[in-house]
Design a protein around this motif. Structure first.
Motif, PDB file in Angstrom:
ATOM      1  N   SER A 241       4.911  12.679  -4.684  1.00  7.80           N
ATOM      2  CA  SER A 241       4.034  13.020  -5.797  1.00  7.80           C
ATOM      3  C   SER A 241       4.840  13.356  -7.038  1.00  7.80           C
ATOM      4  CB  SER A 241       3.146  14.210  -5.429  1.00  7.80           C
ATOM      5  OG  SER A 241       2.235  13.863  -4.440  1.00  7.80           O
ATOM      6  N   ALA A 242       5.910  14.086  -6.861  1.00 11.71           N
ATOM      7  CA  ALA A 242       6.737  14.474  -8.005  1.00 11.71           C
ATOM      8  C   ALA A 242       7.382  13.249  -8.651  1.00 11.71           C
ATOM      9  CB  ALA A 242       7.815  15.459  -7.560  1.00 11.71           C
ATOM     10  N   GLN A 243       7.705  12.247  -7.855  1.00 14.39           N
ATOM     11  CA  GLN A 243       8.314  11.045  -8.393  1.00 14.39           C
ATOM     12  C   GLN A 243       7.289  10.154  -9.089  1.00 14.39           C
ATOM     13  OE1 GLN A 243      10.515   9.022  -5.337  1.00 14.39           O
ATOM     14  NE2 GLN A 243      11.429  10.916  -4.620  1.00 14.39           N
ATOM     15  N   VAL A 244       6.081  10.117  -8.582  1.00 16.45           N
ATOM     16  CA  VAL A 244       5.048   9.228  -9.115  1.00 16.45           C
ATOM     17  C   VAL A 244       4.341   9.834 -10.317  1.00 16.45           C
ATOM     18  CG1 VAL A 244       2.855   8.086  -8.584  1.00 16.45           C
ATOM     19  CG2 VAL A 244       4.706   8.066  -6.909  1.00 16.45           C
TER      20      VAL A 244
ATOM     21  N   LYS B 160      -3.229   6.211  -7.122  1.00 16.92           N
ATOM     22  CA  LYS B 160      -4.010   7.449  -7.082  1.00 16.92           C
ATOM     23  C   LYS B 160      -4.069   7.982  -5.657  1.00 16.92           C
ATOM     24  CE  LYS B 160      -8.453   9.391  -8.377  1.00 16.92           C
ATOM     25  NZ  LYS B 160      -9.759   9.135  -8.991  1.00 16.92           N
ATOM     26  N   SER B 161      -4.300   7.119  -4.706  1.00 16.64           N
ATOM     27  CA  SER B 161      -4.348   7.525  -3.307  1.00 16.64           C
ATOM     28  C   SER B 161      -3.002   8.060  -2.836  1.00 16.64           C
ATOM     29  CB  SER B 161      -4.770   6.342  -2.435  1.00 16.64           C
ATOM     30  OG  SER B 161      -4.787   6.708  -1.084  1.00 16.64           O
TER      31      SER B 161
ATOM     32  N   LEU C 209       0.792  -1.230   0.000  1.00 16.27           N
ATOM     33  CA  LEU C 209       0.000   0.000   0.000  1.00 16.27           C
ATOM     34  C   LEU C 209       0.825   1.280   0.000  1.00 16.27           C
ATOM     35  CD1 LEU C 209      -2.941  -1.000   2.344  1.00 16.27           C
ATOM     36  CD2 LEU C 209      -2.833  -1.045  -0.164  1.00 16.27           C
ATOM     37  N   ASN C 210       1.958   1.261   0.645  1.00 16.87           N
ATOM     38  CA  ASN C 210       2.789   2.464   0.718  1.00 16.87           C
ATOM     39  C   ASN C 210       4.103   2.319  -0.045  1.00 16.87           C
ATOM     40  OD1 ASN C 210       1.046   4.064   2.366  1.00 16.87           O
ATOM     41  ND2 ASN C 210       1.554   2.677   4.036  1.00 16.87           N
ATOM     42  N   ASP C 211       4.180   1.350  -0.893  1.00 13.75           N
ATOM     43  CA  ASP C 211       5.392   1.099  -1.671  1.00 13.75           C
ATOM     44  C   ASP C 211       5.165   1.550  -3.118  1.00 13.75           C
ATOM     45  OD1 ASP C 211       7.615   0.131  -3.005  1.00 13.75           O
ATOM     46  OD2 ASP C 211       7.636  -1.768  -1.900  1.00 13.75           O
ATOM     47  N   ALA C 212       5.382   2.840  -3.361  1.00 14.50           N
ATOM     48  CA  ALA C 212       5.081   3.429  -4.668  1.00 14.50           C
ATOM     49  C   ALA C 212       5.841   2.748  -5.797  1.00 14.50           C
ATOM     50  CB  ALA C 212       5.389   4.922  -4.655  1.00 14.50           C
TER      51      ALA C 212
ATOM     52  N   SER D   4       0.145  12.364  -0.587  1.00 13.01           N
ATOM     53  CA  SER D   4       1.565  12.363  -0.251  1.00 13.01           C
ATOM     54  C   SER D   4       2.137  13.771  -0.281  1.00 13.01           C
ATOM     55  CB  SER D   4       2.339  11.469  -1.222  1.00 13.01           C
ATOM     56  OG  SER D   4       2.313  12.025  -2.516  1.00 13.01           O
ATOM     57  N   GLU D   5       3.297  13.868   0.289  1.00 11.17           N
ATOM     58  CA  GLU D   5       4.043  15.114   0.245  1.00 11.17           C
ATOM     59  C   GLU D   5       4.599  15.312  -1.162  1.00 11.17           C
ATOM     60  OE1 GLU D   5       4.396  17.317   2.782  1.00 11.17           O
ATOM     61  OE2 GLU D   5       3.026  16.025   3.901  1.00 11.17           O
TER      62      GLU D   5
END
Length: 81
Positions: free
Chosen positions: A65-68, A54-55, A19-22, A60-61
């Motif tokens: 977000s910039a990386q994803v 999407k979540s 869940l938290n592993d982008a 996220s900070e």
């Protein structure tokens, strides 16, 4: 055995550790683009990763977000809401 089943727990649900592993979510999401009709597991992976990426982007900070976002941009505006 399907390689994607290793990302599921004993209840056949995707593991919470994803869940938290982008980066892992992105990798799984990219793999779904190679799916063909009848590969139900890849349809499941696509739904799961789309929802959780999407979540992550929405909650996220800036650095995450910039990386994803560059990876999600090709998915179109409808995907991002």
């Amino acid at each position: 055995m399907c390689i994607f089943n290793r990302y599921k727990d004993e209840k056949e649900m995707f593991k919470k550790s994803l869940l938290n592993d982008a980066w892992r979510l992105l990798g799984l999401h990219e793999a779904t683009h190679l799916r063909v009709r009848g590969e139900d597991i890849l349809d499941e992976v696509l739904a799961f990763t789309t929802t959780h990426l999407k979540s992550l982007v929405e909650h996220s900070e800036y650095p995450l977000s910039a990386q994803v976002m560059p990876y999600t941009a090709p998915l179109g505006e409808a995907w991002r809401g």
